[in-house]
Scaffold this motif. Structure first.
Motif, short mmCIF file in Angstrom:
data_model
loop_
_atom_site.label_atom_id
_atom_site.label_comp_id
_atom_site.label_asym_id
_atom_site.label_seq_id
_atom_site.Cartn_x
_atom_site.Cartn_y
_atom_site.Cartn_z
N SER A 128 0.85 -1.20 0.00
CA SER A 128 0.00 0.00 0.00
C SER A 128 0.88 1.24 0.00
N TYR A 129 0.30 2.36 -0.50
CA TYR A 129 1.04 3.62 -0.50
C TYR A 129 0.49 4.60 0.55
N CYS A 130 -0.49 4.19 1.33
CA CYS A 130 -1.14 5.15 2.24
C CYS A 130 -1.59 4.47 3.52
N ALA A 131 -0.95 4.80 4.64
CA ALA A 131 -1.29 4.16 5.91
C ALA A 131 -2.66 4.56 6.40
N THR A 132 -2.98 5.84 6.31
CA THR A 132 -4.27 6.27 6.84
C THR A 132 -5.44 5.80 5.97
N CYS A 133 -5.16 5.39 4.71
CA CYS A 133 -6.23 4.85 3.85
C CYS A 133 -6.43 3.36 4.13
N ASP A 134 -5.35 2.60 4.19
CA ASP A 134 -5.45 1.13 4.21
C ASP A 134 -5.08 0.51 5.55
N GLY A 135 -4.64 1.35 6.50
CA GLY A 135 -4.09 0.81 7.75
C GLY A 135 -5.04 -0.12 8.49
N MET A 136 -6.34 0.19 8.48
CA MET A 136 -7.30 -0.60 9.26
C MET A 136 -7.31 -2.09 8.85
N PHE A 137 -6.92 -2.38 7.59
CA PHE A 137 -6.88 -3.79 7.16
C PHE A 137 -5.79 -4.56 7.90
N ARG A 139 -4.85 -3.92 11.20
CA ARG A 139 -4.95 -3.73 12.64
C ARG A 139 -4.45 -4.99 13.38
N GLY A 140 -3.53 -4.79 14.31
CA GLY A 140 -3.03 -5.92 15.10
C GLY A 140 -2.05 -6.80 14.35
N LYS A 141 -1.70 -6.44 13.11
CA LYS A 141 -0.80 -7.29 12.31
C LYS A 141 0.60 -6.66 12.21
N ARG A 142 1.51 -7.43 11.57
CA ARG A 142 2.89 -6.95 11.40
C ARG A 142 3.01 -6.22 10.06
N VAL A 143 3.52 -5.02 10.10
CA VAL A 143 3.71 -4.27 8.86
C VAL A 143 5.12 -3.68 8.82
N VAL A 144 5.57 -3.43 7.59
CA VAL A 144 6.84 -2.75 7.38
C VAL A 144 6.55 -1.41 6.71
N GLU A 157 3.19 6.38 12.79
CA GLU A 157 2.60 6.51 14.13
C GLU A 157 1.13 6.14 14.09
N PHE A 158 0.45 6.48 12.99
CA PHE A 158 -0.96 6.09 12.86
C PHE A 158 -1.09 4.56 12.92
N LEU A 159 -0.21 3.86 12.22
CA LEU A 159 -0.26 2.39 12.22
C LEU A 159 -0.03 1.84 13.63
N ARG A 160 0.93 2.43 14.35
CA ARG A 160 1.17 1.98 15.74
C ARG A 160 -0.07 2.23 16.58
N SER A 161 -0.71 3.38 16.35
CA SER A 161 -1.86 3.76 17.19
C SER A 161 -3.04 2.82 17.01
N ILE A 162 -3.11 2.13 15.87
CA ILE A 162 -4.22 1.18 15.68
C ILE A 162 -3.78 -0.26 15.97
N GLY A 163 -2.61 -0.39 16.59
CA GLY A 163 -2.20 -1.71 17.07
C GLY A 163 -1.33 -2.51 16.13
N CYS A 164 -0.84 -1.90 15.05
CA CYS A 164 0.07 -2.64 14.16
C CYS A 164 1.45 -2.75 14.81
N VAL A 198 3.11 -4.05 3.57
CA VAL A 198 4.25 -3.15 3.38
C VAL A 198 3.71 -1.80 2.95
N PHE A 199 4.03 -0.76 3.69
CA PHE A 199 3.60 0.59 3.34
C PHE A 199 4.79 1.34 2.75
N LEU A 200 4.69 1.64 1.45
CA LEU A 200 5.75 2.37 0.75
C LEU A 200 5.33 3.83 0.72
N LEU A 201 5.91 4.61 1.60
CA LEU A 201 5.46 5.99 1.80
C LEU A 201 6.46 6.94 1.16
#
Ligand SMILES: Cc1cc2nc3c(=O)[nH]c(=O)nc-3n(C[C@H](O)[C@H](O)[C@H](O)COP(=O)(O)OP(=O)(O)OC[C@H]3O[C@@H](n4cnc5c(N)ncnc54)[C@H](O)[C@@H]3O)c2cc1C
Length: 267
Positions: A128-137, A139-144, A157-164, A198-201
């Motif tokens: 994904s290219y956007c954490a705040t768009c796709d992050g909820m998918f 939640r609680g999982k491992r992301v890079v 930080e948004f991803l951490r805040s939703i438990g990633c 994987v979030f490519l920002l």
């Protein structure tokens, strides 16, 4: 609100287009990373820009922004993630918001990043290219997360805040692993990190990813003499259209693209 013109990228090409649109009393929204993200801002005194010998890149960009704002151009700070024609409009998604215009001009400069191994094959399947768009998918999982976007820390930080569980990697030398879905990444040192997403920002997005179906030539956006692309209502200007990668060309194409897009826009 449906703008007469959407401009993607606040460098010299995009800002010139915005100024020209306002000079014709058309509504215009410039969607851009901080305009001072333009590579031009690193240029010391420039010798070849007509009429302003010795002007620095930063000074020129600041004056263009001021001129566009004073003339009534609106600005939205953020990364445009996709641009597509839809009915009689062109829709641009900006982070997790959407803007609508009769026409759009792509002026994002050049994307210097080649796609990572695995990126294109796994786009939408864990990339994904956007954490705040796709992050909820995730939640609680491992992301890079990897990238150089101005809002990189905010997105991570948004991803951490939703438990990633977030691991941060450098883009250089990164490979994305997986067959049907992302299963991990391998970094430049050969270390593998298992993950679900994987979030490519990146600060800039390659044109073909920004506007699916956009015709390219040697990696640059293909335009005709009116700066129109192959997609209805979508024009392009500046470095993104190819050589020469020079300021005077960017400014001239910005003006041309605005002129014809305002005549030939949709709806
Ligand atoms: C160090 C240096 C020195 C230079 N010196 C000269 C010189 O002396 N003379 C000369 O003629 N040219 C010079 N150039 C080249 C000149 O800078 C470029 O030709 C010119 O900036 C191109 O303008 P542009 O508007 O097409 O793109 P850019 O200036 O690259 O602007 C594009 C803008 O769009 C933003 N953007 C990109 N993608 C997105 C997105 N998805 N969403 C939102 N915003 C986005 C970028 O962050 C950037 O702010 C120099 C370049 C560099 C790097």
């Amino acid at each position: 609100m449906k703008y007469d013109l959407l401009v993607i990228g606040g460098g010299p090409a995009g800002l010139t287009a915005a100024i020209h649109a306002r000079a014709r009393d058309k509504s215009v929204l410039v969607v851009t990373n901080q305009p001072t993200a333009s590579p031009l801002c690193k240029a010391p005194a420039m010798a070849n820009y007509p009429g302003l010998p010795g002007v620095t890149g930063l000074e020129l960009v600041e004056r263009l922004v001021e001129q566009a704002r004073d003339m009534g151009a609106e600005f939205k700070t953020g990364r445009a993630l996709s641009v597509m024609p839809m009915g009689g409009s062109v829709m641009v998604s900006v982070e997790n918001d959407v803007a609508e215009g009769r026409a759009a001009i792509l002026a994002p400069g050049v994307s210097r990043a080649a796609p990572l191994p695995g990126e294109e094959a796994l786009l939408g399947r864990g990339v994904s290219y956007c954490a705040t768009c796709d992050g909820m998918f995730y939640r609680g999982k491992r992301v890079v997360c990897a990238g150089d976007a101005p809002n990189f820390e905010e997105e991570a930080e948004f991803l951490r805040s939703i438990g990633c569980q977030v691991a941060v990697k450098r883009l250089a030398g990164l490979s994305i692993l997986g067959e049907d879905r992302v299963t991990g990444v391998r970094d430049a040192a050969g270390e593998e990190t298992p993950c679900d997403g994987v979030f490519l920002l990146r600060a800039s997005i390659a044109p073909g990813q920004l506007a699916p179906g956009l015709a390219l030539e040697n990696g640059y956006i293909k335009v005709d003499g009116r700066m129109a692309t192959n997609l209805p209502g979508i024009y392009a200007a500046g470095d993104c259209t190819g050589q020469p990668l020079q300021l005077a060309k960017a400014v001239g194409q910005g003006q041309t693209a605005a002129h014809f897009s305002l005549e030939g826009g949709q709806g």
